[in-house]
Scaffold this motif. Structure first.
Motif, mmCIF file in Angstrom:
data_model
loop_
_atom_site.group_PDB
_atom_site.id
_atom_site.type_symbol
_atom_site.label_atom_id
_atom_site.label_comp_id
_atom_site.label_asym_id
_atom_site.label_seq_id
_atom_site.Cartn_x
_atom_site.Cartn_y
_atom_site.Cartn_z
ATOM 1 N N HIS A 135 4.391 -1.331 -5.898
ATOM 2 C CA HIS A 135 4.617 -2.875 -5.888
ATOM 3 C C HIS A 135 3.872 -3.298 -4.385
ATOM 4 O O HIS A 135 3.378 -2.283 -3.660
ATOM 5 N N CYS A 152 5.061 -10.218 -5.097
ATOM 6 C CA CYS A 152 4.441 -8.905 -5.432
ATOM 7 C C CYS A 152 3.011 -9.071 -5.560
ATOM 8 O O CYS A 152 2.715 -9.568 -6.556
ATOM 9 N N GLU A 185 0.789 -5.871 -5.881
ATOM 10 C CA GLU A 185 0.460 -4.864 -6.739
ATOM 11 C C GLU A 185 0.823 -5.060 -8.373
ATOM 12 O O GLU A 185 2.075 -5.060 -8.482
ATOM 13 N N CYS A 218 2.493 -4.748 -11.422
ATOM 14 C CA CYS A 218 3.428 -4.014 -11.689
ATOM 15 C C CYS A 218 4.001 -4.105 -13.476
ATOM 16 O O CYS A 218 5.063 -3.911 -13.493
ATOM 17 N N MET A 241 7.981 -11.698 -9.844
ATOM 18 C CA MET A 241 8.491 -10.773 -8.763
ATOM 19 C C MET A 241 8.467 -11.273 -7.343
ATOM 20 O O MET A 241 7.495 -11.158 -6.682
HETATM 21 CU CU LIG Z 1 6.216 -5.452 -8.307
#
Ligand SMILES: [Cu+2]
Ligand code: HEM
Ligand SMILES: [Cu+2]
Lengths: 179, 564
Positions: free
Chosen positions: A126, A161, A163, A165, A172
């Protein structure tokens, strides 16, 4: 004669290099050294350096530590999901779990205090992206990263977030309060 | 089949029949991947444009995975294979070593590419081209990439073999031409890169079929970027070679100094391998010392190499133009350059955009502490669209305007459109890169479907400027897709409908390259040293921008929360 033919001067490596070219090479070299020195300088005198403190861990171990921290320091819950808001003791340790697809819990910090925030992931990679401050740190499963942070301004901050995922990546979003 | 050699009447280049066919097939395959990649680009940009937001989330991530693979790996690699065969067999006027192996390589790459794309479009492999573990794709996603890598390795081996053939058959005397030397550096880096790739993709494949239980997520990132970063160095070495090639063909430019240019290529080999660290600057698992060492010494030598090429390529052009008498003022040589010739205009935009945008942003992004301001934001794709797109892709597009008549023996159709295409694509893509970097500076994430965070427990409102930047991203992205699509249309149209050109004489034996040292001694005194003041001014301008932008970012950094 040209770059697509063998060099016309068989002994090309003996040809002297023009002054102007030397000067440019020297500039490029010195500039590289300046940039190198800047990073070292910032480690010594700068105030924004990413912590070197990291440990191997497992999701279970990290979750257990985080749950203990949450149980001891929760001051209230927020939102329909009753996400705990946890006041990190001034100068103390705080835990932030990254998992599909939430940052857990909500942290409450005080301006000007320094905290040790422990980051780790329960599943995939993340990305901790603190907004609108714009600090971005990779969060990797199996690694506990201890980052010392000192908020400089009060306010409500978001943790995006950043990254990828999975399908819920865009939802997120976490929160940090700075009082 | 025995080799025959065709001498192109326009360029004097000599094509061996096997190499010629391989170059054609590889180039055409590259263009087809660019077409698929371009369609995905349009879908990606129309989804990231907040006002349009075309695709649903799952399809967006699927398409973005395809975009990364089809563009970065397949389009670029196939075209590079053609470049390697050109730089060896054609420039050295010799037969291609082991054409059967080269074909095997081609088909492995083609099949591998298709297999990976099948995996992606089946929908179970939306893991992005980086495929960070433990997020898992279908096994054939990895398998396809492995096939592509093996195929590319075979192509690289044929390139090396061809250099040996040329040496043994004495088709040239003295040292390799600079362009071939540049291709050689690309091939050497490719060998290392592909081995690093094997080191990570094989275990990952085994893990995806259940034979390996676990792969450390940090270790994966480190080894993967040994592949991912170094492969960008292949691209840089390849497109710098293409710049030199263009300068030589259009202007008869010769390198300012063979020694300096070759030394700069050598630096790529020595130091770019180690620069993969700059993808891990905000990772937990590496120490600061490791990061500083790997991003400074090692990377800055590579940066120095690029700065050298960035000087010597325009310098060589300036010197050639001045010899022709364009000596007025600082920039007559540049004003009087053939701006209407897409081979030149594309190459020059590529050079400027790569240097000013891609180069500067890359070094700033690769500075240990500053990386925290940009890691995984939209800044990152902004940066590499000004390296691998306006740098590599545009250089390849430009040289194709030369290859179509020379290699495919077709005249380009619609010359007016050919003239504007490099400007349309190069400028809109440069602006796209800039506004992406702008959005990233404001924090906007890459690989992110929804700036409004629908479904999240909280709200976060991006600054209005971020939405503005993303709107520009949409507009210039669409323009760039039009520019790229136009290129595909012109190239494919010319291959199908362009006027057939005379292929030139075919012979069963190669004509060796005449000994350059004799040819040179006859004209040696005509090519006395000329200064390149215009290039000096351009280089200093680059340097000033570089320094200012670098320190502005330290200033930004000093304003965020304190971290230690
Ligand atoms: Cu994430
Ligand atoms: C033709 C016009 C193009 C447009 C409009 C375009 C647009 C974009 C955009 C907006 C992204 C970022 C998506 C995101 O992170 O959310 C992206 C990612 C990417 N693009 Fe392009 N692109 C184009 C051409 C190319 C070309 C020619 C290449 C390579 C040679 C390329 C390579 C990539 C790669 C490797 C990524 C990263 C994918 C990922 O994050 O996994 N693009 N592109
Ligand atoms: Cu995510």
């Amino acid at each position: 004669m040209s770059a697509i033919l063998p060099p016309s001067n068989r002994l090309w490596w003996k040809q002297p290099i023009d002054k102007v070219e030397w000067a440019w090479i020297a500039i490029a070299f010195v500039w590289g050294m300046v940039m190198f020195a800047m990073m070292v300088y910032w480690h010594v005198y700068g105030n924004q350096n990413l912590s070197n403190e990291a440990y191997k861990t497992t999701p279970e171990l990290f979750a257990a530590k985080a749950e203990k921290f949450i149980a001891e320091n929760t001051i209230r819950t927020e939102t329909e999901q009753a996400i705990p808001v946890v006041k990190v003791p001034a100068g103390g340790d705080g835990y932030l779990i990254a998992r599909l697809w939430a940052w857990y819990p909500i942290l409450e910090l005080e301006k000007g205090q320094t905290y040790k925030i422990h980051l780790s992931s329960m599943d995939y990679n993340h990305g901790f992206s603190l907004q609108p401050v714009n600090i971005n740190i990779q969060v990797i499963p199996g690694y506990e990263h201890v980052v010392r942070m000192t908020p400089t301004k009060e306010g409500t901050y978001a943790i995006v977030c950043n990254e990828y995922c999975g399908i819920g990546h865009h939802s997120m979003l976490g929160r940090i309060y700075v009082k | 089949m025995a080799s025959t050699y065709r001498t192109c009447p326009v360029s004097g280049l000599q094509f061996e029949n096997h190499a010629e066919k391989l170059m054609r097939w590889n180039a055409v395959a590259g263009v087809l991947w660019l077409l698929v990649g371009g369609i995905t680009a349009l879908l990606v940009i129309l989804t990231r444009w907040p006002a349009i937001k075309l695709l649903p989330a799952d399809q967006f991530y699927l398409i973005l995975t395809a975009h990364g693979i089809d563009m970065l790996i397949l389009w670029i690699l196939f075209f590079e294979m053609a470049v390697l065969y050109f730089a060896s067999s054609t420039l050295l006027r010799c037969r291609l070593a082991a054409p059967r192996i080269a074909w095997l390589g081609f088909w492995l790459m083609a099949i591998g590419g298709i297999v990976t794309n099948i995996a992606i479009f089946q929908g179970e492999s939306s893991v992005m081209f980086t495929s960070y573990v433990p997020m898992q794709a279908a096994p054939h996603f990895y398998l396809g990439i492995i096939l592509v890598a093996v195929g590319a390795l075979l192509g690289v081996a044929v390139f090396f073999g061809t250099l040996v053939v040329a040496k043994r058959d004495r088709t040239y005397q003295g040292s390799l031409p600079l362009v071939t030397f540049g291709a050689l550096t690309a091939a050497i880096i490719a060998t290392f890169t592909i081995l690093a790739g094997a080191g990570i993709l094989l275990p990952t494949f085994l893990w995806s079929v259940g034979l390996i239980k676990e792969i450390d997520a940090q270790l994966y990132r480190m080894v993967w970027w040994g592949l991912g970063h170094s492969s960008q160095q292949i691209n840089v070495a390849a497109h710098v070679s293409v710049w030199y090639l263009t300068a030589a063909v259009i202007f008869g430019a010769k390198p300012l100094s063979e020694k300096v240019s070759r030394f700069a290529f050598l630096l790529y080999i020595l130091f770019l391998q180690l620069a993969s660290a700059h993808h891990l600057l905000s990772d937990p698992g590496m120490s600061a010392e490791w990061k500083v060492l790997n991003t400074s010494y090692f990377m800055y030598f590579a940066v120095m190499a690029s700065m050298i090429h960035g000087f010597t390529v325009p310098g060589a052009i300036e010197a050639a133009q001045r010899r022709k008498g364009y000596t007025n003022g600082l920039f007559e040589w540049l004003r009087k350059a053939p701006w209407g010739n897409p081979v030149f205009s594309g190459m020059f935009i590529s050079l400027v955009s790569f240097g000013f945008l891609g180069g500067i942003s890359g070094v700033v992004l690769g500075t240990e502490q500053i990386n925290m301001l940009m890691h995984n934001t939209f800044y990152v794709p902004g940066h590499f669209h000004t390296t691998v797109v306006t740098g590599t892709t545009l250089a390849f597009m430009a040289i194709t305007y030369l290859l179509v008549p020379v290699l495919f023996q077709r005249q380009m159709i619609l010359p007016k459109l050919c003239q504007i295409q490099p400007y349309l694509f190069g400028i809109s893509m440069s602006v796209l890169g800039l506004v992406m970097m702008g959005a990233g500076t404001l924090g906007v994430s890459r690989r992110h479907w929804d700036m409004a965070f629908s479904g999240a427990p909280f709200q976060y409102e991006w600054p209005g400027a971020a939405y503005l930047m993303m709107g520009f991203t949409g507009i210039f992205g669409v323009l760039a897709v039009i520019g790229g699509g136009l290129w595909i249309l012109l190239v494919v149209g010319s291959l199908l409908f362009g006027k057939k050109l005379d292929g030139g004489k075919v012979s069963t034996r190669p004509t060796p390259i005449p000994d350059q040292s004799q040819a040179a001694s006859a004209v040696a005194h005509g090519s006395e040293h000329v200064g390149v003041p215009g290039t000096v001014v351009l280089a200093l301008l680059l340097f000033v921008c570089f320094v200012l932008y670098y320190f502005v970012n330290w200033k930004y950094l000093s304003e965020v929360w304190l971290l230690s």
